[in-house]
Each structure stands twice: as structure tokens, then as C-alpha cells.
Design an enzyme around this catalytic site. Structure first.
Site, PDB file in Angstrom:
ATOM      1  N   PRO A  40       0.850  -1.203   0.000  1.00 53.01           N
ATOM      2  CA  PRO A  40       0.000   0.000   0.000  1.00 53.01           C
ATOM      3  C   PRO A  40       0.881   1.246   0.000  1.00 53.01           C
ATOM      4  CG  PRO A  40      -0.051  -1.084   2.156  1.00 53.01           C
ATOM      5  CD  PRO A  40       0.848  -1.914   1.296  1.00 53.01           C
ATOM      6  N   ASP A  46       5.632   2.601   2.504  1.00 52.58           N
ATOM      7  CA  ASP A  46       4.725   1.471   2.727  1.00 52.58           C
ATOM      8  C   ASP A  46       3.872   1.782   3.960  1.00 52.58           C
ATOM      9  OD1 ASP A  46       3.573  -0.957   3.489  1.00 52.58           O
ATOM     10  OD2 ASP A  46       5.318  -2.148   2.879  1.00 52.58           O
ATOM     11  N   HIS A  47       2.578   1.950   3.732  1.00 51.96           N
ATOM     12  CA  HIS A  47       1.716   2.403   4.832  1.00 51.96           C
ATOM     13  C   HIS A  47       1.517   1.323   5.891  1.00 51.96           C
ATOM     14  CE1 HIS A  47      -0.710   5.165   6.871  1.00 51.96           C
ATOM     15  NE2 HIS A  47      -1.453   5.623   5.895  1.00 51.96           N
ATOM     16  N   ARG A  48       1.969   0.106   5.641  1.00 54.30           N
ATOM     17  CA  ARG A  48       1.872  -0.925   6.685  1.00 54.30           C
ATOM     18  C   ARG A  48       2.922  -0.689   7.764  1.00 54.30           C
ATOM     19  NH1 ARG A  48       2.562  -5.915   2.779  1.00 54.30           N
ATOM     20  NH2 ARG A  48       4.222  -4.514   2.159  1.00 54.30           N
TER      21      ARG A  48
END
Ligand code: CAO
Length: 549
Positions: free
Chosen positions: A347, A521-523
Site C-alpha cells: 500500500p 509502505d503504509h503498513r
């Protein structure tokens, strides 16, 4: 020419079966024995072959129709000499004289095993031998699925294995209840009537009519494949819903049927589904479970993306104008698969910012002037690498990789840079950039960029990166959204710097501004951290003395 009606031949005990596939259409030329439709019951599917060669005139069935022995399938235009009328819906005995194809697909009735044959001793407790019952004309059928394992408690009539011939697949149910002690067959084994399938132990109450007693009527496949009681539920491990020809196609391509999503009626897997699955695996947008198991740990716990995408549009471009086709270079093919996976699985979010590099660029130009004779040109990218190392140290979650539920925080600083080559994009790595000065980094970058252009980078030159910089500064543009190079968690894109009026609180000043684009990376990273990372990077680039702090 004569018209011949093709009917459903003797399909044994099946009262009614559902048409699940139409394999031909009006106008098609069919050979004798070519499959015309596929029908399916709870436990078996089979293809109904043509008894004649000819041209399909009219289809008399459609998908989901219920058919039984004697139902009209289609009319066929047949050359005179071959137009021997199809036998009337045949009772079991007559079916033996039916054309070879029909007889092969739908074997004539010889006996009535309601389920796998049981040795006479089965009625008592103790070891019970379960054998392949009379499955009609089938010889040498392959075990394509084993539905139970040793130690399982087996109910009477529970399916044990699935066997398949060219034209039909069927489950063989157990003739008795008990605990499975020994399985005598494995995947791929070829079995015949009477072969030992399994040994059960326990309360053996064989189902009625289990003994392989020959019977005058009622066909074999149907009874072997279908339980005596319609209500018997499919075992949880039941085969995915697909006709024999689809299964064969899947096997030829090595497609694991259990992983294919069926889009046919009632979730049935069709040829199109197999093709779409194969295409998705080939383009890297999905992976088989086997591939996922072999692959290095993904950047988050779990397997392939499992996207439910439409198939890639197929367009005949020549309808719209002339075209030329070129094979993709090898590097493009490899990077395409990686980029596609990264784009789909991570993401991405991208933050844009600007860094004031007026003083830094003046310093760089000055240094290069002073060292004009030196072969090494100090590049802006070398400063960016060094500044990034400082930011990675301050924000360690950017110098990390996801491994399942864990974050791997790296204590080394290897920074990659994207290099454009005639054959495609490659990403060489400056190792231990924290321990190197700007001149050394510039020199190594020059060497690696040359190796890249010459196609001489080794795998070692391109592995181990913690963070990547993609610079389009020498080319142009303002901002872009670079794709993260997994298993890294961020990438910095830079574009061409330009003089801009910047408000200093009192007046506009001409400043050289460098556009920054940070994808993350939004994680792992959140927006505030990304904004801070960019701001810090900007501070360092504006005043490189901060690196020393
Ligand atoms: N702003 C303005 N000018 C810049 C600049 C920037 N941000 N970065 C470089 N330049 C200038 C340089 O100063 C140089 O000018 P001079 O020749 O007058 O000194 C000129 O642009 C060419 O620089 P360069 O490209 O040779 O060197 P580099 O260190 O900037 O880049 C390399 C080297 C290998 C990264 C580059 O050649 C390259 O391949 N870039 C493309 C990378 C790419 O395709 N990224 C996209 C990937 S998609 O995610």
C-alpha cells in the site's frame, strides 16, 4: 447427408443430471467420440461423446438443463454412409451395443456396487478391505485425488478417492464405516476393478448392497460415483467443481485446481478460469500456493495477492492502424514482474516536498571546479545518498523490512539507485554508504552506472539494499510516484531542481529547489513520519553541516 439425433445414452442410475458445459455449437464439425456436453451429478461429471462424425445442426440442450437417458442432445448432419441411426435410449443391456464412444464414457451396466467393494469379512469388526468396485468399462483409471488420510474416521459411503478417465471423473465411496488404517493407493496410481484401496478397522457395518454382487441392471459408474442416498454430503475435501476436460487442461498446464476461483454456474471452474489463472500467474499478479511457499518471506504475512481482476483486454490493434511487435528485453521482463508485484502488494503513499539545495549545488559546482583534473565528478546523487543515510538513522522504520508480523530493523546502510540503461532499469547498490565519503560514493556510483550500461552488473552489485533513490534530475519533471523496491519500505524520487522565488518572511528570494517524492509502505510507516523524514532530508540538503550533528 442425413440428420441424426444424438441422445443421452444409458447413464446408469442417474435419474437426472445437469448440463454443465456445452462443448460444441451449431456449425461445428465434430468427430466420432468427440465430447459434446458435460453433465454432472453430486459426485461425478462426465462428457457425453458423439456417436457419429458430422456437423452440429442444432443444439437441443442449454446450460443447467436437466437431462436423462434418451434426452435429445443435438442434431447432427452426417454424411450418408455414416448415418447409422443412434440406438434408442438404451436400457443397460442395450447400452453395451451403443457406439464405442458412448460406451466408453458411460459404461454399460454390469453390477451394482453402491460403493467401494468390501471383502466378505467386512461385516465383522476388525480389518476391512475396501476395493475398487465395478466401475464398468473403465480400465486403468487414475487416482486424481485422495480425500482421506490414515487415522481418519470414515463413515459408510464417505468418498475415499476420486478417479478419472478421459471422459469422466468419479468419487469412490467407502463401503463401510471405520478408522482408516492403511491407504493402498496414492495420487497418480492407476487402478482397476478389485484393486485394494484401503484397510479400515472398527465398527464395520457395510452399507446395503455393498457386496460386489453382479446385478442385471443399473450401471456401474453411476453407482460407484454416486452414493446410494442423495442426501450424503460431499466431503469437505471434495474436488473443486470442474469437468474432466477442464481438469485435464489444468493438469497439462500444472494449474492447481484447488486455487482457481470458478466463475461458472454455481462456482464451477471453466476453461476460461484456468486460462485467467495461468495468465495471472505468468504476469506475476498472483502466485500459486506452491510458489508462495518457495518464495522468500513476503513483506507481510500471507501469500499471493489473490486479486479478482478482469482478464487482460485482448485487442487486435491492426484493426485501428499499422503496428510493429517487439519482444521485451530480458531486464524489462524481470523488472516488470517485480514492479507489478510491488505495486499490487504494497500500500503505497507518496509525500512530495522541496529541498533548498542552493548552497549545496554551489558547493558541488565549486568542488568539481577545484578538482577539474580529477576523474571523479561529485554528483548531487552522492549528496542525496549521504543525506538519506542520515534520515534513515534518525527514522529507523525507514531502514526496515517486513517479515510476517515482524519488522526487521537493519543496522547497516546500503542505498540503491535506479539506473536507466538501454535495456531497462537496474538498481545497483552502494554498500555501507554510512561509512563512505561523498567522493567515494560518487566514484562507486560512476563505476556501477557504467557497469549497468554495459550490462555487467553482478547479482551482488544489486542486492542487499535498505532504501532506494530514483533520480530523474538529469532529465526533468517535477514530481513522480516511484514504486517501492520490495522488501524495502520506502523509496525517494528526485526530479530536476530549478530556481524558484521563495518567501523568506520579508521578501522573495531566488532559491534552487529540489523536488522530492517519497513513496512509503503504509503498513510500516505513517504519514506524519513520512512528512518528518522529508522535512529532515530537506534540512540536511539545505545545510549539510547537520550531517555531522
Ligand atoms: N536537478 C538538476 N540537475 C540535475 C539533477 C537534479 N536533481 N541531478 C542531476 N542533474 C544534472 C547533473 O548535474 C548533470 O549535469 P552536468 O552534466 O551539467 O553536470 C546532468 O544532470 C546529468 O546527470 P547524470 O544523470 O549524469 O548523473 P546523476 O548522478 O544525476 O544520475 C544516474 C546518474 C545513473 C542515476 C542517471 O544517469 C540515471 O540513470 N537516471 C535515471 C534513473 C531513472 O530512470 N529513474 C526512474 C526510475 S522509475 O522509478
Amino acid at each position: 447427408m442425413a440428420l441424426v439425433d444424438i441422445q443421452v445414452p444409458d447413464i446408469g442410475d442417474f435419474d437426472e443430471v445437469t448440463v454443465i458445459e456445452l462443448l460444441v455449437k451449431p456449425g461445428d464439425t465434430v468427430k466420432a467420440e468427440q465430447s459434446l456436453i458435460t453433465v454432472e451429478s453430486d459426485k461425478a461429471s462426465m462428457e457425453i461423446p458423439s456417436s457419429h462424425a458430422g456437423v452440429v445442426k442444432e443444439l437441443k440442450v442449454k446450460l443447467d438443463d436437466k437431462v436423462k437417458r434418451g434426452s435429445l442432445v443435438l442434431t447432427l448432419e452426417v454424411a450418408g454412409a455414416e448415418a447409422i441411426p443412434v440406438p434408442a435410449p438404451a436400457p443397460a443391456a442395450a447400452a453395451q451395443q451403443a457406439p464405442a464412444a458412448a460406451a466408453q464414457a458411460l459404461p454399460a451396466s454390469q453390477s451394482t456396487p453402491a460403493s467401494a467393494a468390501t471383502a466378505p469379512a467386512a461385516a465383522a469388526s476388525g480389518p476391512i478391505e475396501v476395493r475398487v468396485p465395478n466401475i464398468g468399462d473403465f480400465k486403468d483409471v487414475a487416482v486424481i485425488e485422495v480425500l482421506v488420510k490414515v487415522g481418519d474416521s470414515i463413515k459408510a459411503e464417505q468418498s475415499l478417492v476420486t478417479v478419472e478417465s478421459d471422459k469422466a471423473s468419479m468419487e469412490i465411496p467407502s463401503s463401510a464405516a471405520g478408522v482408516l488404517k492403511e491407504l493402498k493407493v496414492k495420487l497418480g496410481d492407476i487402478v482397476n476393478i478389485g484393486d485394494l484401496l484401503a484397510i479400515l478397522e472398527g465398527s464395520a457395518a457395510p452399507v446395503a448392497a455393498t457386496a460386489a454382487a453382479p446385478a442385471a441392471s443399473a450401471p456401474a459408474v453411476a453407482t460407484a460415483a454416486m452414493p446410494a442416498h442423495e442426501s450424503t454430503a460431499l466431503p469437505q475435501t471434495a474436488l473443486p467443481h470442474a469437468s474432466p476436460s477442464v481438469r485435464k487442461f489444468a493438469r497439462e498446464l500444472g494449474v492447481p485446481l484447488a486455487e482457481v476461483k470458478g466463475r461458472g454456474p454455481k462456482g464451477r471452474i471453466t476453461l476460461d478460469d484456468i486460462q485467467a489463472f495461468t495468465q495471472a500467474v505468468m504476469t506475476g499478479s498472483t502466485r500459486t500456493q506452491a510458489q508462495a511457499a518457495k518464495a522468500p518471506a513476503p513483506s507481510v504475512g500471507g501469500g499471493g495477492a489473490g486479486l479478482d481482476l478482469l482478464p487482460w483486454p485482448k485487442v487486435d490493434f491492426t484493426r485501428f492502424g499499422p503496428v510493429e511487435r517487439q519482444d521485451l528485453p530480458r531486464i524489462k521482463k524481470i523488472s516488470a514482474a517485480n514492479l507489478h508485484r510491488n505495486w499490487v502488494m504494497i500500500p503505497h503513499v507518496c509525500n512530495h516536498d522541496d529541498a533548498d539545495i542552493t548552497d549545496l549545488e554551489a558547493f558541488r559546482v565549486q568542488m568539481n571546479k577545484e578538482n577539474e583534473k580529477a576523474a571523479i565528478k561529485i554528483t548531487m546523487l552522492a549528496f542525496l545518498i549521504k543525506a538519506s543515510v542520515a534520515a534513515l538513522k534518525k527514522f529507523p522504520q525507514f531502514n526496515a523490512s517486513l517479515d510476517g508480523d515482524q519488522l526487521v530493523l537493519k543496522q547497516y546502510y546500503h542505498v540503491a539507485f535506479a539506473a536507466d540503461t538501454p535495456n531497462g532499469l537496474v538498481v545497483p547498490v552502494i554498500k555501507d554508504a554510512d561509512k563512505k565519503g561523498i567522493v567515494q560514493i560518487s566514484q562507486e556510483m560512476g563505476e556501477l552506472a557504467k557497469k549497468a550500461r554495459d550490462g555487467k552488473l553482478s547479482p551482488a552489485d544489486m542486492s542487499g539494499a535498505c532504501f532506494t533513490i530514483s533520480s530523474l534530475g538529469g532529465i526533468g519533471g517535477r514530481y513522480f510516484t516511484p514504486i517501492i523496491n520490495a522488501p524495502e519500505v520506502a523509496i525517494l524520487g528526485v526530479c530536476k531542481s530549478q530556481m524558484e522565488p521563495v518567501w523568506d518572511g520579508k521578501t522573495f528570494q531566488p532559491r534552487l529547489m529540489l523536488p522530492l517524492s517519497l513513496s512509503w509502505d503504509h503498513r510500516v510507516i505513517d504519514g506524519a513520519a513520512a512528512a518528518r523524514f522529508n522535512a529532515y532530508l530537506g534540512q540536511i540538503l539545505a545545510d549539510f553541516r547537520r550531517v555531522l550533528l
